[in-house]
Each structure stands twice: as structure tokens, then as C-alpha cells.
Motif scaffolding. Structure first.
Motif, PDB file in Angstrom:
ATOM      1  N   GLN A 175       0.823  -1.202   0.000  1.00 18.08           N
ATOM      2  CA  GLN A 175       0.000   0.000   0.000  1.00 18.08           C
ATOM      3  C   GLN A 175       0.861   1.257   0.000  1.00 18.08           C
ATOM      4  O   GLN A 175       0.500   2.271  -0.561  1.00 18.08           O
ATOM      5  N   TYR A 176       1.978   1.179   0.664  1.00 19.03           N
ATOM      6  CA  TYR A 176       2.848   2.336   0.827  1.00 19.03           C
ATOM      7  C   TYR A 176       4.021   2.317  -0.144  1.00 19.03           C
ATOM      8  O   TYR A 176       5.031   2.945   0.109  1.00 19.03           O
ATOM      9  N   LYS A 177       3.888   1.561  -1.239  1.00 24.51           N
ATOM     10  CA  LYS A 177       5.040   1.428  -2.126  1.00 24.51           C
ATOM     11  C   LYS A 177       5.473   2.769  -2.726  1.00 24.51           C
ATOM     12  O   LYS A 177       6.648   2.996  -2.957  1.00 24.51           O
ATOM     13  N   HIS A 178       4.493   3.673  -2.883  1.00 22.21           N
ATOM     14  CA  HIS A 178       4.848   4.988  -3.424  1.00 22.21           C
ATOM     15  C   HIS A 178       5.815   5.696  -2.504  1.00 22.21           C
ATOM     16  O   HIS A 178       6.739   6.363  -2.930  1.00 22.21           O
ATOM     17  N   LEU A 179       5.553   5.532  -1.205  1.00 20.87           N
ATOM     18  CA  LEU A 179       6.420   6.165  -0.227  1.00 20.87           C
ATOM     19  C   LEU A 179       7.821   5.562  -0.313  1.00 20.87           C
ATOM     20  O   LEU A 179       8.822   6.276  -0.279  1.00 20.87           O
ATOM     21  N   LEU A 180       7.863   4.253  -0.459  1.00 18.84           N
ATOM     22  CA  LEU A 180       9.150   3.568  -0.570  1.00 18.84           C
ATOM     23  C   LEU A 180       9.934   4.115  -1.758  1.00 18.84           C
ATOM     24  O   LEU A 180      11.112   4.460  -1.641  1.00 18.84           O
ATOM     25  N   PHE A 181       9.247   4.249  -2.884  1.00 19.68           N
ATOM     26  CA  PHE A 181       9.945   4.739  -4.072  1.00 19.68           C
ATOM     27  C   PHE A 181      10.325   6.207  -3.919  1.00 19.68           C
ATOM     28  O   PHE A 181      11.401   6.629  -4.335  1.00 19.68           O
TER      29      PHE A 181
ATOM     30  N   ILE B  30       4.925  10.636  12.353  1.00 24.49           N
ATOM     31  CA  ILE B  30       3.929  10.254  11.361  1.00 24.49           C
ATOM     32  C   ILE B  30       3.896   8.740  11.247  1.00 24.49           C
ATOM     33  O   ILE B  30       4.938   8.086  11.314  1.00 24.49           O
ATOM     34  N   TYR B  31       2.716   8.199  11.064  1.00 21.96           N
ATOM     35  CA  TYR B  31       2.618   6.755  10.961  1.00 21.96           C
ATOM     36  C   TYR B  31       2.721   6.269   9.519  1.00 21.96           C
ATOM     37  O   TYR B  31       2.061   6.781   8.628  1.00 21.96           O
ATOM     38  N   PHE B  32       3.547   5.301   9.289  1.00 21.12           N
ATOM     39  CA  PHE B  32       3.544   4.479   8.083  1.00 21.12           C
ATOM     40  C   PHE B  32       4.462   3.321   8.377  1.00 21.12           C
ATOM     41  O   PHE B  32       5.191   3.351   9.370  1.00 21.12           O
ATOM     42  N   PRO B  33       4.453   2.256   7.571  1.00 24.94           N
ATOM     43  CA  PRO B  33       5.288   1.106   7.909  1.00 24.94           C
ATOM     44  C   PRO B  33       6.756   1.518   7.952  1.00 24.94           C
ATOM     45  O   PRO B  33       7.267   2.080   6.989  1.00 24.94           O
TER      46      PRO B  33
END
Lengths: 420, 261
Positions: B10-16, B102-105
Motif C-alpha cells: 500500500q505504501y510502495k509509493h512512499l518507498l519509491f 507520522i505513521y507508516f510502515p
């Protein structure tokens, strides 16, 4: 989706005070010691404390709830539990919908990247997708008012610009639930106003907003409801005014605790409105009197008496002065001597509840000798709706009657709503 | 675990985006620009050549061309591994303002460190392809093993990256330990030399899974022979085990990150 956006169900949160073994170098000897003696466990346990104790509340969509309380009362812990950064020790935290937190809005910025690049970076951190940011980019830049500098690395920004850009990005995320922690203090007045408008817009569009602030006027202005936390306990959950009043009362008891070390005390205070005592409600512009007797307990430096009126709804200043500013010399009392002061004033105040504070202060040593917060309080009642603490007895006289008639005719039959 | 993986997707955009940020920062405002990607590998390669020269002087045999290529082939994956681990170990600490706010994995931090170095690896790797093409080295069918070997290397790296980033959060001296181990680790790993030089002692060196993978990569790229099945399995177990185990530990520890940092 249910209308309950956020729910705290009997939440407890424990923290540890003091230092923790945060390196292997310290941990290994400590563990060996612990194994050998077996007595150190309890010592560590004793340093734990509860930051939140059995807190329960619910927030529905479209509701804006303020969280108020002293430093260390558990406000930020509440927010971090809601956003998922911390986990509750006991109890349940339910979040229904997409949540976005405006906590330190510029946290994701990188100083070497330009404003534009940071918008993309921070937007993604806050949960936006690239196409969404592409679409909103112009709006975000507009909102921040930083068009000129948008291709400059943010390390060249002033701290105000930094925070403004951060808020602008955060304000354009479309969450179901918005958490706000003391971020409205950024930027100049006009930017703050824009932020408040933006938040009101979100509340109207059915977003649940939870707003943590020490800025009581902002809480009263934005929220429908407020939660007052004190030392991890939920003291009150109700209308803003009630919660703020409870907070204010707790604050009063906080800094004017009957102190045996006080070198001066108030032996008598009589408040009268329009010549009548034991009354606390009045019309605007009523003349009032406060008669106070101070008694000196032990040796005092020369002092003045400060007189402050605050509106309890949000604790905003309405009026403040001192006897010195009124032209009186400093008072000097010997132990056992008394000082009687009669304060007279006209309450040119708008509708609301007010608190009167007296402060005995040594102007040279800048020392507060006595803080009699809430020595009396009173309410002003008035039919006319107005905003702000002053009552100017304003009237709007229409000088050309034809316009008035025309407007009145046009308004007939349309569902015209009064806008504030 | 599956939940965590789903959330990460779900958070792959953040990873990239975070990876893009790292790459962008590194190549921006640095005089060396894209040379960054090959700076460390080149350094490793040159020191490898120096060591090889010394070997050849002692043994009296001239350096063979394939030996030189083999130093380069093994240096690049090592540079990727060491670089990723170094950056990832500090990744949670350097982003502590995000971790506490901030929350995210949290996995995105060590993973983006690995991806950043994977990017450098790819840049350096394409240069290596050109080098091999000009060298006239005949690459055979065994090269088909390469994707699998690289995948295992990436899994192994990502696993250790996860574990060490998390460990540093709780024990600050882990990063110094990692620094020292990474500096001297190259001497315990067959980068400059081949395990075959150690005769029967070679098995001790192959216990290091990075070494096993480097030898296997050398086998398929330079020597055109299939990797030893036993050691390949050994490396695969290490890679998968590290990756899954580290992620489990990471997931267990994640709830207390914000208060432990």
C-alpha cells in the motif's frame, strides 16, 4: 461506514521515566548484575508511570473536538495513539477511515531539495499519490504563498516559510480524520487565518477533526466539543465552554494554591454590580466595584497590584493594568499592616463569562508575591450577537431607506440564511 | 507478517519516493554526480587489483585476464551489500523525526536504503557489462542462474538491513559494531581472492553466506559453470531465513519504536 470516526475505549498508556540501557555496552554488564543479584527488577518497575488512565471517548465524522490540558497531561500521547505511532498498553483504539496527522508538518522535508520536490516528498509521506499531488500542486503553492521560492532548496527558507510550506502540503491531504497538534501557530496572521478557514472547510466536508492546542480562543472558535485531560485522566468531555471553564478553574487552583509561605494575603474581597452585591450577571456597560483588603504577613518589597480581566471561554485578555500604571506610587506595608483598595470600572464587555485576577507584584525584582486568580467572576448577558470581548454598543443605521426596502423585498420568499 | 507485507505494498509509493529522495540528494550538488554510483566499487576493484598483483608476484604467475574480471564481478555485489547495510543501519535514526511523528510502515526506511544502493549497483553493473563485452570474455548459458543469485543477495541484504536498523534503535553501539565488521568483512569474504586458494579450508570461508553467493556469481558469470548445489541451497536458506526472521523481529519491535528512539 459507521459515523463514529474515532474511538478510545478504556485506554491506558504506560511510559518509563529515566534512562534506559540503550547500548549493548551498558546492557550486558547490567544483565549480568541483575542475574547475580535478582533485586534490580523492582527498581526499574517503580520508574514506570501512566500517561493515560482509562480514557474513553468517541468522535463522529463532521465533528471537531478540541483536546486541552496542561503540559504533560497526555494530549500528545492521545494523538500519537490515534495516529498509530504508539500502541496502547491496555484498552482499544479504533480508527475508522483514512487518517492524516498535522503534527510537525515539515517533518518529512529534506533541506537539500527544492520546495517543489519537498511538496512531492512530504505529500507522499502524508499518504498522497503522485497524480493527486500533480493535480493539487498549483493550489498548494498558491496556499503557501511561496511561488517565487518554490524552486529554491528549502534550506534557504526562513523557519516561517518552512512551516508554511509544510502546512500547505498537509492541508491539501483529503483524510476522513484529521489530527492537528499545535500547528496553527505558524506563519503570520493572514496565513493563520487561512489555516483556520481551511480547517473549517474540512469540518464542513464531514471530516472528523481532533485539535490539540493551548490556544483556547482557537479551540473555542473551531471546535464543537472539547476534552479536558489532566494528568492522564479525562476530566471532562463536553461543550467547549464547559471544558475550557473546567480547565481554567483547574489552572486557577494550579498556581494560586493556598500557600502558607505567602507574604501577603487577601483578607476580604467584595464585588458589587451596579451597587448590588452577591450578583454576578449584568448588562454591558454596568458600573462595577471591587473592594479588596490586603494584609501583610511578613516583610515585603514595595509592590503594585495588577488588575486583569479575562474571558473564561478562551482565557483571552480583555483588560489588564496595574496600580502603578494608573498613577499610584508603589505600596509599602509592614507586617500586620493593611491596604484597602477600591477598584471601580464599567464593564464594556460583550456577552460571556469573565474572570478577574489580582496580582501583587514587586516590579523591581519582577517577583509575583501573590496571584489571586479568579478573585471574582461575573457574566455579561446581552441579546445582540457579537464576537470579541469588547462591547462597542454598535448600531448599523441605514441612511438611504429605499435600498433597505428593496433588499427586504428581494429577501422575501428566498431561504436566506444569516451568515456570520 | 502477511499483513505487514500488504501494508508495505500500500505504501510502495512512499518507498519509491524515499529512494528517489536519497538518490536525488546524493547526485545533487555533489561535484562527483553520477560518479558516486561507481566510486565505492571502483575503490574496491582497485584494491582488489593491488592484492591480486601481490599474489602474482609471490606465486610468480602472471595475472590472468579472467582473474581481473572476476575481481570486478565480485566487488560490485560486495559494494552493494556493504553500502546497503551501512546506510540501513542508521536509516531509522536519521529519520527519527518521521518515526516519532507520522505513521507508516517503518520498513520503508531500511528497504529504501537497499533500493538506493541497488540503483548504484545497477549503474555500476551496466558499466561492468560494457567492460565484459570489450574484454572478449565468453559468457555462457550458466549466466541464467544470475537473476536467482542476485535475488538471494537482495533478500539477504534486506533481511540484515531490517534487523540492524531495528537493533540500532535499541542499542546505539550496534552502528559502531556494524561499521567495524563492514570494514574488515571484506577480508573474510572471497572478494579479492577465490576460496579455491584455501584448499580444504575453503568450507570455513563458504560458511559466510555473502561469500557463498559471491563465489556462485563468479562461477556463473566468469567461469561459466553451474553453482555448487549444496552451497547454493545453504545460501538460499540463509537469505530466506534472514529475510523472514528479520521481518518478524522488526514487526514485533515496531510498536515501541517511537518511544525507544
Amino acid at each position: 461506514m459507521s459515523s463514529v470516526a474515532l474511538e478510545f475505549d478504556g485506554v491506558w498508556k504506560k511510559f518509563r521515566k529515566g534512562e534506559r540501557y540503550d547500548s549493548l555496552r551498558d546492557l550486558i554488564p547490567a544483565t549480568i548484575k541483575q542475574v547475580l543479584s535478582r533485586n534490580h527488577r523492582d527498581e526499574l518497575k517503580a520508574r514506570e508511570f501512566w500517561a493515560l488512565k482509562d480514557v474513553s471517548f468517541q468522535i463522529k465524522r463532521g465533528e471537531a473536538v478540541g483536546v486541552i490540558g496542561f503540559n504533560g497531561s497526555g494530549k500528545s500521547t492521545t494523538l500519537k495513539l490515534l495516529s498509530g505511532i504508539l500502541k496502547a498498553t491496555r484498552g482499544k483504539v479504533n480508527v475508522n477511515g483514512k487518517l492524516s496527522a498535522l503534527i510537525e508538518v515539515a517533518a518529512g522535508f529534506h533541506p537539500d531539495l527544492t520546495g517543489r520536490e519537498n511538496i512531492y516528498l512530504n505529500g507522499t509521506i502524508l499518504g498522497m499519490r503522485k497524480p493527486e499531488i500533480d493535480r493539487k500542486l498549483e493550489e498548494i503553492v498558491d496556499f503557501s504563498g511561496l511561488e517565487e521560492f518554490i524552486d529554491t532548496p528549502v534550506k534557504r527558507y526562513s523557519s516561517g516559510m518552512y512551516a508554511r510550506l509544510g502546512f500547505s502540503v498537509a492541508a491539501h491531504v483529503d483524510p476522513d480524520i484529521l489530527l492537528v497538534d499545535e500547528v496553527l501557530s505558524v506563519g503570520d496572521m493572514s496565513f493563520q487565518q487561512r489555516c483556520i478557514d481551511k480547517m473549517k472547510e474540512k469540518i464542513r466536508s464531514d471530516v472528523a477533526v481532533i485539535f490539540i492546542s493551548h490556544n483556547l480562543p482557537a479551540v473555542a472558535n473551531l471546535c464543537n466539543r472539547a476534552i479536558f485531560l489532566n494528568r492522564g485522566n479525562l476530566v471532562l468531555d463536553g461543550p467547549c465552554e464547559t471544558a475550557i471553564q473546567a480547565y481554567v478553574e483547574a489552572m486557577g487552583s494550579w498556581d494560586s494554591r493556598a500557600n502558607s509561605e505567602d507574604r501577603i494575603r487577601i483578607t476580604d474581597a467584595q464585588f458589587s454590580i451596579g451597587g448590588r452585591q452577591k450578583h454576578s450577571t449584568m448588562k454591558p456597560h454596568t458600573p462595577c466595584e471591587l473592594a479588596v483588603v490586603f494584609e501583610c504577613e511578613s516583610r515585603l518589597p514595595p509592590f503594585n497590584v495588577g488588575f486583569t480581566v479575562r474571558r473564561t471561554q478562551d482565557m483571552s485578555y480583555c483588560y489588564a493594568t496595574t496600580t502603578q500604571e494608573l498613577g499610584h506610587p508603589l505600596f509599602e506595608l509592614l507586617p500586620g499592616e493593611r491596604l484597602a483598595v477600591l477598584f471601580q470600572f464599567n464593564a464594556h464587555l460583550a456577552r460571556g463569562h469573565y474572570r478577574l485576577d489580582l496580582t501583587v507584584r514587586d516590579p523591581k525584582g519582577v517577583e509575583v508575591l501573590l496571584a489571586a486568580n479568579g478573585v471574582t467572576s461575573f457574566s455579561v448577558d446581552e441579546q445582540v450577537t457579537s464576537h470579541g470581548p469588547a462591547d462597542l454598543a454598535l448600531k448599523a443605521n441605514i441612511l438611504n431607506p429605499d435600498v433597505h426596502d428593496k433588499t427586504a423585498r428581494r429577501m422575501q420568499g428566498t431561504d436566506f440564511c444569516e451568515t456570520q | 507478517m502477511i499483513g505487514a507485507a500488504k501494508e508495505l505494498i500500500q505504501y510502495k509509493h512512499l518507498l519509491f519516493t524515499l529512494t528517489w529522495r536519497e538518490i536525488r540528494i546524493r547526485y545533487k550538488e555533489t561535484v562527483m554526480g553520477f560518479l558516486w554510483a561507481i566510486f565505492m566499487p571502483v575503490l574496491v576493484v582497485v584494491s582488489g587489483l593491488v592484492v591480486r598483483k601481490a599474489f602474482s608476484v609471490v606465486s610468480g604467475k602472471p595475472i590472468e585476464y579472467t582473474e581481473l574480471i572476476s575481481v570486478v564481478v565480485k566487488s560490485l555485489p560486495w559494494a552493494f551489500f556493504a553500502g546497503s547495510i551501512r546506510t540501513a543501519t542508521n536509516s531509522l535514526l536519521t529519520n527519527s523525526n518521521l518515526v516519532t511523528k507520522i505513521y507508516f510502515p517503518r520498513e520503508v526506511f531500511p528497504f529504501s536504503s537497499v533500493l538506493t544502493h541497488l540503483f548504484d549497483f545497477a549503474v555500476a553493473g551496466s558499466l561492468l557489462v560494457i567492460l565484459i563485452a570489450f574484454s572478449g570474455l565468453s559468457v555462457g548459458v550458466q549466466i541464467l542462474w544470475l537473476p536467482l543469485l542476485l535475488l538471494l543477495l537482495i533478500l539477504l541484504t534486506a533481511g540484515w538491513a531490517l534487523f540492524l536498523s531495528c537493533a540500532t534503535l535499541f542499542f546505539r553501539d550496534v552502528k559502531y559494531i556494524v561499521e567495524i565488521v563492514m570494514t574488515f568483512g571484506i577480508l573474510f569474504t572471497p572478494v579479492f581472492y577465490d576460496v579455491s586458494m584455501f584448499a580444504e579450508w575453503r568450507y570455513v570461508l563458504l560458511l559466510n553466506p555473502v561469500g557463498t553467493l559471491l563465489e556462485a556469481i563468479n562461477d556463473v558469470v566468469v567461469l561459466n559453470r553451474a553453482p555448487d548445489p549444496f552451497w547454493l541451497l545453504y545460501a538460499a536458506i540463509w537469505a530466506l531465513g534472514s529475510f523472514l526472521g528479520a521481518w518478524l523481529i522488526f514487526e514485533k519491535a515496531e510498536p515501541v519504536f517511537a518511544e525507544s528512539i
